[in-house]
Design an enzyme around this catalytic site. Structure first.
Site, PDB file in Angstrom:
ATOM      1  N   ASP A 105      27.662  38.434  33.550  1.00  0.00           N
ATOM      2  CA  ASP A 105      28.622  39.433  33.058  1.00  0.00           C
ATOM      3  C   ASP A 105      27.914  40.528  32.272  1.00  0.00           C
ATOM      4  OD1 ASP A 105      30.329  37.561  34.036  1.00  0.00           O
ATOM      5  OD2 ASP A 105      31.366  37.132  32.160  1.00  0.00           O
ATOM      6  N   ASP A 195      31.257  45.769  32.905  1.00  0.00           N
ATOM      7  CA  ASP A 195      30.597  44.468  32.890  1.00  0.00           C
ATOM      8  C   ASP A 195      29.598  44.468  34.049  1.00  0.00           C
ATOM      9  OD1 ASP A 195      32.155  43.540  30.792  1.00  0.00           O
ATOM     10  OD2 ASP A 195      32.960  41.810  31.890  1.00  0.00           O
ATOM     11  N   HIS A 243      35.392  41.218  37.719  1.00  0.00           N
ATOM     12  CA  HIS A 243      34.110  40.856  38.334  1.00  0.00           C
ATOM     13  C   HIS A 243      34.243  40.731  39.859  1.00  0.00           C
ATOM     14  CE1 HIS A 243      33.350  39.016  34.150  1.00  0.00           C
ATOM     15  NE2 HIS A 243      33.250  40.346  34.143  1.00  0.00           N
ATOM     16  N   ASP A 245      32.363  39.114  41.966  1.00  0.00           N
ATOM     17  CA  ASP A 245      31.719  37.997  42.655  1.00  0.00           C
ATOM     18  C   ASP A 245      32.629  36.831  43.030  1.00  0.00           C
ATOM     19  OD1 ASP A 245      31.943  37.342  39.982  1.00  0.00           O
ATOM     20  OD2 ASP A 245      29.816  36.869  39.680  1.00  0.00           O
ATOM     21  N   ARG A 262      42.444  39.388  48.620  1.00  0.00           N
ATOM     22  CA  ARG A 262      42.133  40.609  47.877  1.00  0.00           C
ATOM     23  C   ARG A 262      41.492  41.644  48.803  1.00  0.00           C
ATOM     24  NH1 ARG A 262      39.111  37.507  42.814  1.00  0.00           N
ATOM     25  NH2 ARG A 262      40.927  36.335  42.119  1.00  0.00           N
ATOM     26  N   SER A 298      39.881  32.291  38.696  1.00  0.00           N
ATOM     27  CA  SER A 298      40.774  31.891  39.777  1.00  0.00           C
ATOM     28  C   SER A 298      40.126  30.825  40.664  1.00  0.00           C
ATOM     29  CB  SER A 298      41.112  33.113  40.633  1.00  0.00           C
ATOM     30  OG  SER A 298      39.956  33.489  41.365  1.00  0.00           O
ATOM     31  N   CYS A 350      28.309  33.535  38.345  1.00  0.00           N
ATOM     32  CA  CYS A 350      28.581  34.003  36.970  1.00  0.00           C
ATOM     33  C   CYS A 350      27.619  33.381  35.967  1.00  0.00           C
ATOM     34  CB  CYS A 350      29.982  33.598  36.527  1.00  0.00           C
ATOM     35  SG  CYS A 350      31.293  33.957  37.676  1.00  0.00           S
TER      36      CYS A 350
HETATM   37  N1  ABU Z   1      34.077  36.049  36.614  1.00  0.00           N
HETATM   38  C1  ABU Z   1      34.480  35.801  37.947  1.00  0.00           C
HETATM   39  C2  ABU Z   1      35.924  35.399  37.997  1.00  0.00           C
HETATM   40  C3  ABU Z   1      36.622  36.126  39.036  1.00  0.00           C
HETATM   41  C4  ABU Z   1      37.853  35.444  39.538  1.00  0.00           C
HETATM   42  O1  ABU Z   1      38.246  34.411  39.054  1.00  0.00           O
HETATM   43  O2  ABU Z   1      38.451  35.892  40.472  1.00  0.00           O
END
Ligand code: ABU
Length: 372
Positions: A105, A195, A243, A245, A262, A298, A350
């Site tokens: 991050d 970030d 983020h 990733d 997404r 998520s 991450c």
């Molecule tokens: N830091 C990554 C988390 C992104 C997500 O949960 O979609």
């Protein structure tokens, strides 16, 4: 040693793996307000993560570091602070910090440069201090390393939309998605904010996600800071993106993984990839649904993998469909138990920040799209 990393897949030689110890459910602040009554942290309450969760996450992070070392990769670890302490600047006071599980991050490595991102949470304003012992050491050991820090943001009330969370929480999910489409998130454009984990690195091209942590001034700052790169601002359908990733992941030259929930809202992205013969594959169905307790991440951490080289990838051990898919795509998969780390700030990507990958800056997108 040397600092050198241009993309997400060249052979990995040296990496930082985060630590979970001392992580806080942070006190409310304009950028973020935790409200997890079912896990003992209703809005306005804050505190250290339960001891058993912290111990489990530490164990998994140590195991992950060992796995990487067994592949000949040097692993360094940050130095945690007392994250329970209040912090302040002349402009504000914040009751707690957050943690240092997610170096990705904060640290953006482009070639021989390590750039400390601005961050946009007050609870994360001082997080860079956890990495300073390492950065000082790299600076001494590698005479060619460029050590940079983006302008420290003021993070006064001007940087946040007043009453944003009350408005957001009163919306239904469709309205929240519409607001995400309009890029109506908590940050204003008062100052550059970003970030590092909103950036996907691909040689000469950097894909920067517009998100709840990265505003337009932030992407503009990055564009001016990296004049020899092509900065593509990307935007995906999500109410509160944070983020890139777990949304769009570059696996190796010619292959990217996308999140089916997404889709890209910028047509230029697909066009650019098509024009340069890159394939974008939708990632597999995550094994879990919803979030882990006390997690803001998520289920799509399923795709948050760490590529060791263009044939080898680390994937969370429970993500069997994702593992199968990557094997079909020709990867040797190293499965790494990691789900219990997710409440501390994310997945395998991450939890890491590259220091060195072999390789040079290449142009993977010689055919560009006008205006993107
Ligand atoms: N830091 C990554 C988390 C992104 C997500 O949960 O979609």
């Amino acid at each position: 040693m040397r600092v050198n990393s241009w993309n997400e897949w060249d052979p990995l030689k040296h990496i930082i793996v985060g630590r979970a110890v001392g992580t806080m459910v942070q006190a409310p602040e304009p950028a973020v307000q935790r409200d997890w009554p079912e896990h003992g942290f209703s809005l306005g309450t804050f505190g250290r993560f339960p001891k058993e969760m912290e111990e489990k996450a530490e164990e998994l992070l140590d195991d992950f570091a060992e796995i990487l070392e067994s592949h000949g990769i040097r692993v360094d670890r940050p130095t945690p602070l007392d994250f329970s302490q209040p912090v302040q600047t002349p402009d504000w006071k914040q009751e707690t910090m957050f943690g240092c599980m997610a170096p990705r991050d904060l640290l953006l490595v482009i070639g021989n440069e390590i750039l400390e991102a601005t961050m946009s949470y007050r609870s994360r304003w001082f997080e860079y201090l956890c990495y300073r012992p390492l950065l000082e050491q790299y600076f001494k050991e590698d005479s060619k390393m460029r050590w940079e820090a983006a302008p420290k943001p003021r993070l006064t009330d001007r940087s946040y939309k007043k009453g944003y969370w009350e408005k957001f929480n009163a919306m239904n999910h469709n309205e929240q998605l519409e607001s995400g489409k309009a890029r109506d998130w908590v940050l204003t454009e008062a100052e550059p904010l970003f970030d590092a984990a909103d950036v996907a690195r691909c040689g000469k091209d950097l894909f920067v996600q517009a998100s709840t942590a990265t505003n337009s001034a932030g992407t503009d700052w990055l564009r001016r800071h990296f004049p020899d790169h092509r900065i593509h601002v990307v935007h995906f359908l999500e109410d509160s993106p944070l983020h890139i990733d777990a949304t769009f992941v570059l696996l190796r030259p010619g292959l990217a993984l996308s999140n089916p929930e997404r889709p890209s809202l910028v047509p230029g992205l697909k066009e650019l990839f098509d024009k340069n013969d890159w394939e974008i594959v939708e990632c597999a169905e995550p094994a879990r649904h919803g979030k882990a307790s006390l997690s803001f991440c998520s289920q799509w951490l399923s795709m948050n993998c760490l590529v060791l080289d263009s044939e080898t990838v680390c994937v969370e051990a429970g993500e069997t469909a994702q593992i199968k898919q990557l094997e079909k795509l020709g990867f040797d998969v190293i499965s790494v138990p990691f789900w219990d780390v997710s409440p501390f700030g994310g997945g395998l990507h991450c939890a890491t920040a590259d220091v060195c990958r072999e390789g040079t800056c290449r142009d993977y997108f010689p055919e560009q799209i006008e205006g993107f």
